[in-house]
Design a protein around this motif. Structure first.
Motif, PDB file in Angstrom:
ATOM      1  N   MET A  16       0.849  -1.186   0.000  1.00  0.00           N
ATOM      2  CA  MET A  16       0.000   0.000   0.000  1.00  0.00           C
ATOM      3  C   MET A  16       0.886   1.237   0.000  1.00  0.00           C
ATOM      4  O   MET A  16       2.016   1.191   0.484  1.00  0.00           O
ATOM      5  CB  MET A  16      -0.894   0.003   1.243  1.00  0.00           C
ATOM      6  CG  MET A  16      -1.726  -1.249   1.380  1.00  0.00           C
ATOM      7  SD  MET A  16      -2.613  -1.293   2.926  1.00  0.00           S
ATOM      8  CE  MET A  16      -4.147  -0.630   2.366  1.00  0.00           C
ATOM      9  N   ASN A  17       0.340   2.342  -0.510  1.00  0.00           N
ATOM     10  CA  ASN A  17       1.075   3.595  -0.435  1.00  0.00           C
ATOM     11  C   ASN A  17       0.712   4.311   0.864  1.00  0.00           C
ATOM     12  O   ASN A  17      -0.082   3.803   1.664  1.00  0.00           O
ATOM     13  CB  ASN A  17       0.828   4.467  -1.673  1.00  0.00           C
ATOM     14  CG  ASN A  17      -0.620   4.906  -1.827  1.00  0.00           C
ATOM     15  OD1 ASN A  17      -1.409   4.867  -0.887  1.00  0.00           O
ATOM     16  ND2 ASN A  17      -0.977   5.304  -3.038  1.00  0.00           N
ATOM     17  N   VAL A  18       1.291   5.486   1.075  1.00  0.00           N
ATOM     18  CA  VAL A  18       1.071   6.191   2.340  1.00  0.00           C
ATOM     19  C   VAL A  18      -0.367   6.666   2.511  1.00  0.00           C
ATOM     20  O   VAL A  18      -0.782   7.002   3.617  1.00  0.00           O
ATOM     21  CB  VAL A  18       2.052   7.374   2.506  1.00  0.00           C
ATOM     22  CG1 VAL A  18       3.467   6.881   2.658  1.00  0.00           C
ATOM     23  CG2 VAL A  18       1.944   8.345   1.351  1.00  0.00           C
ATOM     24  N   TRP A  19      -1.142   6.687   1.436  1.00  0.00           N
ATOM     25  CA  TRP A  19      -2.554   7.059   1.513  1.00  0.00           C
ATOM     26  C   TRP A  19      -3.447   5.827   1.679  1.00  0.00           C
ATOM     27  O   TRP A  19      -4.650   5.891   1.509  1.00  0.00           O
ATOM     28  CB  TRP A  19      -2.963   7.851   0.275  1.00  0.00           C
ATOM     29  CG  TRP A  19      -2.192   9.122   0.177  1.00  0.00           C
ATOM     30  CD1 TRP A  19      -2.423  10.287   0.867  1.00  0.00           C
ATOM     31  CD2 TRP A  19      -1.054   9.356  -0.629  1.00  0.00           C
ATOM     32  NE1 TRP A  19      -1.482  11.223   0.540  1.00  0.00           N
ATOM     33  CE2 TRP A  19      -0.619  10.684  -0.396  1.00  0.00           C
ATOM     34  CE3 TRP A  19      -0.324   8.586  -1.538  1.00  0.00           C
ATOM     35  CZ2 TRP A  19       0.479  11.239  -1.023  1.00  0.00           C
ATOM     36  CZ3 TRP A  19       0.781   9.148  -2.155  1.00  0.00           C
ATOM     37  CH2 TRP A  19       1.158  10.453  -1.904  1.00  0.00           C
ATOM     38  N   ARG A  20      -2.836   4.678   1.961  1.00  0.00           N
ATOM     39  CA  ARG A  20      -3.508   3.393   2.174  1.00  0.00           C
ATOM     40  C   ARG A  20      -4.234   2.897   0.935  1.00  0.00           C
ATOM     41  O   ARG A  20      -5.222   2.173   1.040  1.00  0.00           O
ATOM     42  CB  ARG A  20      -4.459   3.460   3.368  1.00  0.00           C
ATOM     43  CG  ARG A  20      -3.750   3.685   4.668  1.00  0.00           C
ATOM     44  CD  ARG A  20      -4.710   3.615   5.849  1.00  0.00           C
ATOM     45  NE  ARG A  20      -4.255   4.535   6.859  1.00  0.00           N
ATOM     46  CZ  ARG A  20      -4.967   5.529   7.356  1.00  0.00           C
ATOM     47  NH1 ARG A  20      -6.195   5.726   6.984  1.00  0.00           N
ATOM     48  NH2 ARG A  20      -4.463   6.325   8.268  1.00  0.00           N
ATOM     49  N   GLN A  21      -3.747   3.270  -0.219  1.00  0.00           N
ATOM     50  CA  GLN A  21      -4.302   2.752  -1.465  1.00  0.00           C
ATOM     51  C   GLN A  21      -3.568   1.463  -1.828  1.00  0.00           C
ATOM     52  O   GLN A  21      -2.338   1.399  -1.769  1.00  0.00           O
ATOM     53  CB  GLN A  21      -4.140   3.776  -2.585  1.00  0.00           C
ATOM     54  CG  GLN A  21      -4.937   5.041  -2.363  1.00  0.00           C
ATOM     55  CD  GLN A  21      -4.571   6.132  -3.341  1.00  0.00           C
ATOM     56  OE1 GLN A  21      -3.406   6.337  -3.661  1.00  0.00           O
ATOM     57  NE2 GLN A  21      -5.577   6.850  -3.822  1.00  0.00           N
TER      58      GLN A  21
END
Length: 114
Positions: A16-21
């Motif tokens: 996941m990326n830092v935006w929780r995507q």
């Protein structure tokens, strides 16, 4: 930055990326991994995986191909990460840090296994 989220008992993890995507799903079954205990996303976007059941720490490509394996007698490794070590501003070396719970030790090694 990316992070790996391990799903205990399912032998997989999500990146996941830092935006929780959600960026991807890694299945340990396709890479012949016994049980994923911990994962670290490396700067090259490969994964450093601590396999507590198969007693190994290895680097895998996102498609599941094993790139590198620590040549150590591990017993229940529960964590693996890396550190960039700089001897000078122009020289950098990647070090792997492993928590080997079954042998009650923390190891630091380079890619050659030293």
């Amino acid at each position: 930055g990316q992070m790996g989220v391990v799903l205990p008992g399912q032998n997989r993890f999500y990146t996941m990326n830092v935006w929780r995507q959600l960026l991807g799903v890694f299945e340990g079954k396709s890479a012949e991994i016994g049980e994923i205990a911990h994962v670290t996303v490396l700067p090259n976007h490969n994964y450093l995986v601590a396999d507590s059941k198969s007693n190994k720490v290895a680097e895998y490509s996102p498609s599941g191909e094993q790139i590198w394996k620590a040549k150590l007698a591990l017993r229940h490794p529960v964590m693996a990460t890396f550190q960039i070590f700089s001897e000078s501003p122009t020289s950098q070396e990647e070090r792997i840090i492993i928590v080997d719970q079954g042998n009650q030790r923390v190891l630091e090694l380079d890619r050659s296994g030293r």
